[in-house]
Design a protein around this motif. Structure first.
Motif, mmCIF file in Angstrom:
data_model
loop_
_atom_site.group_PDB
_atom_site.id
_atom_site.type_symbol
_atom_site.label_atom_id
_atom_site.label_comp_id
_atom_site.label_asym_id
_atom_site.label_seq_id
_atom_site.Cartn_x
_atom_site.Cartn_y
_atom_site.Cartn_z
ATOM 1 N N TYR A 149 -2.675 0.538 -0.550
ATOM 2 C CA TYR A 149 -3.031 1.615 0.354
ATOM 3 C C TYR A 149 -1.768 2.271 0.910
ATOM 4 N N SER A 150 -0.779 1.458 1.233
ATOM 5 C CA SER A 150 0.495 1.968 1.733
ATOM 6 C C SER A 150 1.580 0.960 1.365
ATOM 7 N N ILE A 151 2.784 1.194 1.823
ATOM 8 C CA ILE A 151 3.907 0.320 1.466
ATOM 9 C C ILE A 151 3.690 -1.111 1.949
ATOM 10 N N CYS A 152 2.933 -1.294 3.031
ATOM 11 C CA CYS A 152 2.757 -2.638 3.588
ATOM 12 C C CYS A 152 1.299 -3.082 3.646
ATOM 13 N N LEU A 153 0.402 -2.358 2.982
ATOM 14 C CA LEU A 153 -1.020 -2.656 3.098
ATOM 15 C C LEU A 153 -1.686 -2.511 1.748
#
Length: 162
Positions: A149-153
């Motif tokens: 979903y994103s860089i950390c998720l």
């Protein structure tokens, strides 16, 4: 059986320079630890018939990336600054406890950070991208399907790989 990935507790950062380093694999207790940052419960729950997915969210991701290579920063407050060191974009729990806010302009809090021994880092997006990729590869080895979903998720399918 469904395997909900419930966040159980945050662990200390572990890296290869740390004697406590261990590889990413389900433990005998049915949990997985990703880079020593978060632990997930993989215990089966047969009573739950609703669709379940896992949500993997690395806490203070940019700060966690900086700590991986600097074990001495484990208990020290850490912040990461935006492009051109304009403002705070990531904070560890220790930095949050000092009252630092997301988006605080660096020039306004610089002396406060120095007085309180806060480790300050400029953004290193190449490092964060690489470690995000490695985290995805580690998760992909444990579950049959996942989506970033994103860089950390990222989201995962409900059951681990055999």
């Amino acid at each position: 059986l469904h395997y909900p990935l419930r966040r159980q507790r945050q662990m200390c950062i572990r890296d290869r320079a740390n004697p406590a380093y261990k590889s990413i694999a389900p433990s005998e207790y049915g949990t997985i630890e990703v880079f020593g940052v978060v632990t997930w419960d993989l215990t089966p729950h047969a009573h739950n018939h609703q669709p379940i997915f896992g949500l993997v969210d690395v806490n203070s991701f940019y700060c966690s990336c900086e700590r991986i290579f600097r074990p001495e920063l484990r208990q020290r407050p850490v912040v990461v600054l935006s492009n051109s060191d304009g403002c705070i974009v990531a904070r560890t729990p220790e930095a949050k406890a000092l009252g630092l806010k997301m988006g605080d302009p660096y020039f306004k809090v610089r002396s406060f950070l120095e007085r309180h021994g806060v480790a300050v880092f400029s953004s290193n997006y190449t490092l964060y991208g690489e470690l995000s990729h490695r985290c995805g590869v580690a998760i992909a080895s444990l579950v049959p399907d996942w989506e970033r979903y994103s860089i950390c998720l990222l989201y995962t399918s409900p059951s681990p790989r055999d």
